[in-house]
Design a protein around this motif. Structure first.
Motif: not given
Length: 484
Positions: A118-123, A141-143, A295-296
């Protein structure tokens, strides 16, 4: 594809249609994710250079795979998961030790995978679309990741196997692109920002890295391997082939992502944090592949961990269905993600978690392996299910469902492990005996195994009598004593 109905009951022969190749696929595909990649970042963050980091990851992983892989054969022979199978040695109620250990291991790794992914996705979304790094963004994103994880876990083994097959190819391609993306900035020297060796000297720090980044990976599977091998038929596939597949799957599934994490840590100068520098150092053309990987890959790995958690809770609470148990642990795991995000640094949280759980889990695995060797791999599958039927009796009833010597042996090993562990916020009193070097996993395994061997006769856990069967709900205490 229908939702899997099986919990920790014995898988019938006609449903055991998987093979060694499927085992390799699930161990490789599910581990090619940031939740495993990030462990390769630990050695550089401890102050080691490239070659020292690689040697620590290699040594720890290989040693862990050699130790852990034989556990896969237990469920191959019992047709149920490993914690339930351990009832042959701990008692049909004493197997709850394995269920709790497995639940804690899977809980921690599920939370870690969703947290880092999630942290990488947000970045990445911040760089691609200007998405703010607010608490609301992280929460959404975590959800989303948690929801995707729950979907795969609830549908069960077949869906997770299909997902792992796809990830084995897709994530390998994404990581190969990542090597090209980060290669221009790669360096082999120790990262100055790490502030030197974490433990003040090379060998103590190297040993910490070998355990935290290497050994901890295979140990995470001590209760998980049976979730997959219970679907393999021992009538069609030999133990040797299944063991070889386990070795191959675990080795590739852990070394490939972890060494990618080590490589990118040096390329991105990620000494104090991994997710942020990884995103910032990525060239623009690699942002979308990185988003896909975050994500995947995270959903695939966390889905398998959550699936295992559901089985372990189902084993603890037989009245609950597997789906209900999975939903329950999903809520707990998601709460752990938010707790880690708000109250801990990644390095401290990861180091504390893997060292503590390794110290607690290792003696359970050692006792289970010794018990399996003593019985020659022959189990009474029906007698293992007594607790799940809320019945009494059977060859594994021992004393009120507990094999006291095995349980006390595990407790003694786990206690020694906790007293010998070195965490960022705690140092055990036994560290003085090991020169300040964390040898908790080794001491816990040796003490637990030795206590089990010394406290039980060589005949303990040997092959059950051919006519030994578990008592049904009408069974009596006298019947259990006779079986014992």
């Amino acid at each position: 594809m229908p939702i899997e109905q099986r919990g920790v009951d014995t898988i019938p022969e006609e449903e055991r249609t998987s093979g060694p190749r499927d085992l390799v696929s699930i161990l490789l595909g599910s581990n090619l994710c940031l939740g495993v990649i990030v462990f390769g970042w630990l050695p550089p963050s401890f102050g080691l250079d490239w070659w020292s980091s690689v040697s620590a990851v290699l040594a720890g992983t290989v040693a862990g795979v050699v130790f852990t892989a034989p556990l896969a054969l237990v469920s191959l022979r019992t047709g149920t998961n490993l914690s339930t199978s351990s009832g042959a040695h701990f008692g049909v109620r004493g197997r709850l030790v394995g269920s709790v250990v497995g639940l804690l291991l899977a809980l921690g790794y599920t939370a870690l995978t969703v947290w880092i992914g999630g942290d990488v996705m947000v970045g990445v979304l911040g760089r691609l679309a200007g998405l703010p790094r607010s608490e609301l963004t992280y929460g959404i994103v975590y959800g989303v990741l948690a929801a995707a994880t729950v979907a795969g876990a609830v549908y069960g083994y077949r869906v997770l196997l299909a997902l792992s097959r796809a990830l084995a190819f897709g994530m390998t391609a994404l990581l190969a692109l990542g090597v090209i993306a980060y290669a221009p900035d790669f360096t082999t020297g120790a990262l100055p920002e790490a502030g030197g060796y974490l433990l003040g000297g090379f060998w103590p720090t190297w040993l910490l890295a070998a355990v935290a980044a290497g050994l901890s990976g295979p140990v995470a599977f001590i209760t998980l391997l049976g979730d997959y091998t219970r679907y393999i038929s021992p009538a069609r596939h030999s133990s040797r082939r299944v063991l070889q597949a386990t070795w191959l799957g675990l080795t590739l599934g852990l070394l490939v992502p972890q060494l990618f994490g080590t490589f990118t840590a040096f390329a991105a100068r990620a000494a104090l944090d991994y997710a942020g520098p990884l995103v910032e150092a990525a060239p623009a053309w690699y942002l979308v592949p990185l988003l896909l990987a975050a994500s995947a890959g995270s959903a695939g790995n966390a889905g398998l961990m959550l699936y295992s958690m559901g089985l372990d809770l189902d084993a603890i609470l037989p009245r609950a269905s597997r789906a209900t148990a999975t939903y329950t642990v999903a809520v707990v795991a998601t709460a752990a993600v938010f707790a880690g995000h708000h109250h801990s640094t990644a390095q401290d949280a990861m180091t504390s978690f893997v060292l503590l759980l390794t110290a607690i889990g290792t003696p359970w695995a050692v006792i289970t392996l010794i018990g399996s060797a003593r019985c020659g791999g022959v189990y009474d599958a029906d007698a293992l299910q007594v607790f799940n039927r809320r019945a009494r009796g059977g060859v594994y009833w021992y004393r009120a469902g507990w094999h006291v010597p095995a349980t006390l042996s595990w407790a003694s090993g786990a206690t020694v492990g906790v007293l010998a562990v070195s965490l960022p916020s705690y140092e055990g009193p036994l560290l003085a005996l090991t020169g300040g070097v964390d040898m908790s996993f080794l001491l816990s395994g040796v003490v637990g195994g030795a206590a089990y061997v010394l406290s039980t006769p060589k005949s303990a856990g040997r092959n059950p009598r051919p006519d030994a069967t578990a008592a049904h709900p009408t069974g009596t205490e006298g019947a259990s004593q006779a079986a014992r």
